[in-house]
Design an enzyme around this catalytic site. Structure first.
Site, mmCIF file in Angstrom:
data_model
loop_
_atom_site.group_PDB
_atom_site.id
_atom_site.type_symbol
_atom_site.label_atom_id
_atom_site.label_comp_id
_atom_site.label_asym_id
_atom_site.label_seq_id
_atom_site.Cartn_x
_atom_site.Cartn_y
_atom_site.Cartn_z
ATOM 1 N N LYS A 65 0.918 -1.114 0.124
ATOM 2 C CA LYS A 65 0.062 -0.053 0.089
ATOM 3 C C LYS A 65 0.835 1.306 0.070
ATOM 4 O O LYS A 65 1.729 1.428 0.815
ATOM 5 C CB LYS A 65 -0.547 0.062 1.250
ATOM 6 C CG LYS A 65 -1.860 -1.201 1.378
ATOM 7 C CD LYS A 65 -2.494 -1.065 2.398
ATOM 8 C CE LYS A 65 -1.768 -1.190 3.999
ATOM 9 N NZ LYS A 65 -2.709 -1.399 5.069
ATOM 10 N N THR A 76 -7.464 9.974 7.416
ATOM 11 C CA THR A 76 -6.985 8.716 7.028
ATOM 12 C C THR A 76 -7.001 7.863 8.152
ATOM 13 O O THR A 76 -6.456 6.678 7.994
ATOM 14 C CB THR A 76 -5.671 8.792 6.370
ATOM 15 O OG1 THR A 76 -4.842 9.459 7.522
ATOM 16 C CG2 THR A 76 -5.624 9.612 5.043
ATOM 17 N N GLY A 92 -7.865 4.738 9.996
ATOM 18 C CA GLY A 92 -8.571 3.628 9.707
ATOM 19 C C GLY A 92 -8.632 3.159 8.280
ATOM 20 O O GLY A 92 -9.286 2.363 7.801
ATOM 21 N N THR A 93 -7.821 3.891 7.528
ATOM 22 C CA THR A 93 -7.974 3.371 6.012
ATOM 23 C C THR A 93 -7.453 2.006 5.715
ATOM 24 O O THR A 93 -8.056 1.243 4.822
ATOM 25 C CB THR A 93 -6.952 4.305 5.067
ATOM 26 O OG1 THR A 93 -5.825 4.562 5.735
ATOM 27 C CG2 THR A 93 -7.669 5.828 4.872
ATOM 28 N N GLY A 94 -6.571 1.496 6.480
ATOM 29 C CA GLY A 94 -5.979 0.296 6.259
ATOM 30 C C GLY A 94 -6.979 -0.694 6.847
ATOM 31 O O GLY A 94 -7.137 -1.896 5.927
ATOM 32 N N CYS A 95 -7.546 -0.580 7.950
ATOM 33 C CA CYS A 95 -8.730 -1.492 8.370
ATOM 34 C C CYS A 95 -9.648 -1.813 7.332
ATOM 35 O O CYS A 95 -10.297 -2.759 7.029
ATOM 36 C CB CYS A 95 -9.098 -1.082 9.679
ATOM 37 S SG CYS A 95 -8.016 -0.812 11.008
HETATM 38 N N1 LIG Z 1 -4.385 10.467 1.126
HETATM 39 C C1 LIG Z 1 -4.610 9.661 0.650
HETATM 40 N N2 LIG Z 1 -5.412 9.729 -0.405
HETATM 41 C C2 LIG Z 1 -5.740 8.601 -1.360
HETATM 42 N N3 LIG Z 1 -5.603 7.510 -0.627
HETATM 43 C C3 LIG Z 1 -5.017 7.249 0.281
HETATM 44 C C4 LIG Z 1 -4.514 8.181 1.105
HETATM 45 N N4 LIG Z 1 -3.983 7.740 2.277
HETATM 46 C C5 LIG Z 1 -4.042 6.358 1.966
HETATM 47 N N5 LIG Z 1 -4.563 6.055 1.051
HETATM 48 C C6 LIG Z 1 -5.113 4.868 0.744
HETATM 49 O O1 LIG Z 1 -5.588 4.157 1.815
HETATM 50 C C7 LIG Z 1 -5.286 2.679 1.993
HETATM 51 C C8 LIG Z 1 -4.525 2.437 3.109
HETATM 52 O O2 LIG Z 1 -3.160 2.717 2.888
HETATM 53 P P1 LIG Z 1 -2.221 3.106 4.227
HETATM 54 O O3 LIG Z 1 -0.856 2.827 3.440
HETATM 55 O O4 LIG Z 1 -2.538 4.617 4.829
HETATM 56 O O5 LIG Z 1 -2.678 1.951 5.096
HETATM 57 P P2 LIG Z 1 -2.550 1.835 6.875
HETATM 58 O O6 LIG Z 1 -1.380 2.824 7.386
HETATM 59 O O7 LIG Z 1 -2.341 0.638 7.169
HETATM 60 O O8 LIG Z 1 -3.705 2.718 7.306
HETATM 61 P P3 LIG Z 1 -4.150 3.134 8.789
HETATM 62 O O9 LIG Z 1 -4.532 4.552 8.821
HETATM 63 O O10 LIG Z 1 -5.559 2.392 9.024
HETATM 64 O O11 LIG Z 1 -3.011 2.771 9.790
HETATM 65 C C9 LIG Z 1 -4.391 2.493 0.559
HETATM 66 O O12 LIG Z 1 -5.215 2.264 -0.429
HETATM 67 C C10 LIG Z 1 -4.063 3.885 0.139
HETATM 68 O O13 LIG Z 1 -3.453 3.890 -1.272
HETATM 69 C C1 LIG Z 2 -8.490 -1.106 17.133
HETATM 70 C C2 LIG Z 2 -7.495 -0.175 15.987
HETATM 71 N N1 LIG Z 2 -7.044 -1.118 14.996
HETATM 72 C C3 LIG Z 2 -6.270 -0.777 14.091
HETATM 73 C C4 LIG Z 2 -6.038 0.517 14.130
HETATM 74 C C5 LIG Z 2 -5.112 1.019 12.931
HETATM 75 O O1 LIG Z 2 -5.701 2.222 12.125
HETATM 76 C C6 LIG Z 2 -6.419 1.540 15.200
HETATM 77 N N2 LIG Z 2 -5.984 2.628 15.077
HETATM 78 N N3 LIG Z 2 -7.329 0.902 15.991
#
Ligand SMILES: Nc1ncnc2c1ncn2[C@@H]1O[C@H](COP(=O)(O)OP(=O)(O)OP(=O)(O)O)[C@@H](O)[C@H]1O
Ligand SMILES: Cc1ncc(CO)c(N)n1
Length: 515
Positions: A194, A227, A229-232
């Site tokens: 990602k 952003t 929770g985007t990964g979740c």
């Molecule tokens: N500013 C942004 N604009 C568009 N897409 C984004 C942006 N930031 C993250 N994404 C997308 O969101 C998804 C999650 O990516 P990211 O690498 O941020 O995951 P993460 O760090 O595990 O997320 P979390 O914020 O939940 O910890 C991917 O599809 C990424 O391309």
């Molecule tokens: C409970 C939980 N799971 C995952 C993440 C990662 O975004 C968070 N902030 N909180």
């Protein structure tokens, strides 16, 4: 009862289990997963592995219930509910990971690849929150790696990927792809790399195996701090789309389209003062608008673009277009298509019986007749009267159509993709036709002005029904349309052209989207 014996009675909605931590602010963890699963069209279940006290600014405390209670929750669910896919998020410590691994051992073999009958597992190796706070005991690293033997896909962000690859944090997309390949090779699974944490104007994500990039998606990098929770959300939606369609490239494209919209629309929400959550349900709310002024049909078409892309990339379609498709695969398809058209015609007759006005009654009856006469004639010309047994894909599609026949608006929406997608695919195939093409007669039948007119009419009827429907019916109509579109993909993907030539079994639509 074996799983395959229940295939026909399975509920039309896939059951997706999230095993993750709770985020009381609602933007990440279990809360994000349930919203994402719902937005992607699945039924969400939630087993809570840890409770966090957090908001959009950071994590204040973590409480981990006894690992034995995680097992209690998991066994209670598995004793009663069918699980189509599992998304794993925050796991807090090694004890919890071990308990989960023991339970997974009881429901899947530790091959790293899900067979057709066991739930697909997508594991998001959550180590650090968006706010920078740690969510995994550093001593749990080895246990987490051990758990990978139960996963089909892992979805680390850039810093997590660096840890897993035992290297530096990647500074470029190429470095991230290299690390993902190494991790995929070591653990024999797919890695979703990602690009969210990199710099640049786009956000790329790619599914990668030991040999390289299998499929890649990209979006503009949006200028927002929402952003959290985007990964979740991404991993939960991906699990749901894959459970529904059985095809990774399409599932990833559907997920990315939705996620980008959910980030874009996050400004509609007013949640907290730090990294705000996504607007998970924005597109769902759009599909059932309060007012009725706008034409929703172009929006429907736009929403199934990832499915259309999946269809157009199938070996069956590209080889049919090029004229290189093996006759055996073409005949497999024709046999199933003949069976399908027979069922489709009968469901259109039901639509004719249910239609509220004369014009619609005539349209469905005429379409049923032309479907039987012209299209079956073409099949019989090539196949004779020998028809095969219906495949799982054919059965699944026809079951979906029959189960939509309880309600005219839902039935109309379910019938539409066979016109609309067939017309779209047909135009592309017809453009590749020439007199020496081995399937010239078949391709010329695909695009005709008569079929264009029928498709226009089917779209108009759907729009009209949608216009007069209650909001909840509009949502059901959209869902029936989307599910039929997935069945179109499953139907085209069922021949040996796509099931025999995949180098990696995980990429194959192993089963029809038996929805
Ligand atoms: N500013 C942004 N604009 C568009 N897409 C984004 C942006 N930031 C993250 N994404 C997308 O969101 C998804 C999650 O990516 P990211 O690498 O941020 O995951 P993460 O760090 O595990 O997320 P979390 O914020 O939940 O910890 C991917 O599809 C990424 O391309
Ligand atoms: C409970 C939980 N799971 C995952 C993440 C990662 O975004 C968070 N902030 N909180």
């Amino acid at each position: 009862m074996t799983h395959s014996a229940t295939a026909h009675q399975r509920p039309s909605i896939k059951n997706i289990l999230s095993i993750a931590g709770s985020d009381p602010s609602g933007g990440a963890g279990i809360q994000a997963d349930l919203k994402s699963i719902a937005a992607a069209g699945g039924y969400g279940m939630a087993v809570i592995s840890a409770l966090t006290a957090q908001n959009t600014r950071g994590v204040r405390a973590v409480h981990v219930p006894p690992a034995s209670f995680l097992t209690e929750q998991l066994t209670a669910i598995a004793a009663d509910l069918h699980i189509d896919a599992i998304k794993i998020g925050m796991l807090a410590n090694a004890e919890v990971i071990t308990a989960l691994g023991d339970w997974l051992n009881t429901i899947r073999t530790p091959t790293g690849l899900a067979g057709a009958m066991v739930p697909t597992v997508i594991l998001d190796p959550v180590m650090i929150a968006t706010s920078g706070d740690s969510l995994l005991d550093p001593a749990a690293d080895a246990a987490l790696r051990q758990l990978f033997t139960h996963a089909d896909v892992i979805t680390p962000n850039i810093p997590e990927l660096g840890v897993l690859a035992r290297g530096a944090v990647a500074a470029t997309w190429e470095q991230a792809v290299g690390q993902a390949r190494a991790v995929a090779a070591e653990y024999r699974l797919l890695v979703l790399a990602k690009g969210g944490h990199l710099e640049g104007t786009s956000c790329r994500d790619a599914l990668i195996d030991a040999t390289g990039v299998l499929t890649e998606v990209s979006s503009p990098r949006l200028d927002t701090q929402n952003t959290h929770g985007t990964g979740c959300s991404l991993s939960a939606a991906l699990a749901t789309h894959y459970a529904r369609g059985g095809h990774w490239p399409t599932a990833l494209a559907q997920t990315k389209t939705w996620l980008t919209e959910a980030i874009t629309r996050s400004d509609d929400l007013r949640v907290g003062h730090g990294h705000g959550p996504l607007n998970h349900l924005a597109t769902l709310w759009d599909r059932a608008p309060e007012g009725a002024g706008e034409d929703p049909m172009p929006h429907w078409w736009e929403e199934i673009t990832p499915i259309l892309t999946g269809i157009n990339q199938l070996a069956f379609i590209t080889e049919l277009s090029a004229g290189t498709l093996a006759l055996e695969h073409f005949e497999d398809y024709l046999g199933q298509d003949a069976l399908y058209l027979r069922g489709y015609a009968s469901v259109m007759s039901k639509a004719s019986a249910l239609a509220p006005d004369e014009a619609a009654r005539r349209f469905w009856a005429a379409s049923a007749a032309s479907c039987l006469e012209e299209e079956l004639a073409l099949h019989r010309g090539r196949l004779g009267n020998q028809l095969p047994e219906p495949s799982t894909a054919t059965d699944a599609y026809l079951n979906h159509l029959s189960s939509s026949a309880h309600d005219y608006p839902v039935l109309v929406a379910a019938l539409l993709p066979c016109f609309w997608i067939y017309q779209d695919v047909g135009r592309r195939l017809a453009a590749a036709n020439h007199p020496e093409h081995p399937y010239a007669d078949w391709l010329s039948n695909y695009a005709s002005e008569e079929f264009d007119a029928l498709t226009r009419e089917a779209i108009n009827i759907t729009r009209d029904v949608l216009h007069h429907a209650e909001p909840s019916t509009r949502v059901s109509m959209w869902q029936a349309f989307e599910v039929s579109s997935l069945h179109e993909l499953g139907f085209f993907a069922q021949t040996g052209a796509d099931t025999e030539q995949q180098s990696d079994p995980v990429l194959t639509a192993q089963k029809a989207p038996a929805i």
